[in-house]
Write a protein that holds these residues in place. Sequence first.
Motif: not given
Length: 108
Positions: A62-63, A77-78, A86-88
């Motif tokens: 879950n992200s 981004l945090p 938080v994934m990029r």
Amino acid sequence: MDFKEWSSLSTEEQQRRCQSLNPYEEWPLFKAVEAEFMRQHGNQPGISGIFCGLGSSMGPVNSLTVSIRRGGKRTHLPKHFMGFPVMRSYNRSAQQDAPGDGFAAPEL
């Protein structure tokens, strides 16, 4: 659990509970977290999209997956937002997608 309840939890409790949430059963919560992230961070020029749900970059987790245009301005981004990592995810810019960009289909 609804967004108001989730928001009232401490950051530590949100992170502890995040991975036990079922996105299929808690979809309204996921969409509310996504909307809040967009409200707080989505105005950065490099961001092209945000998805809160199962991310596949580290196995199903879950992200919040933030799509970022390559070659765009740097985004800030945090590491976590409301308990969700938080994934990029980097996308090619429109300029890179133009014909003649040097990519060719493999010959069969």
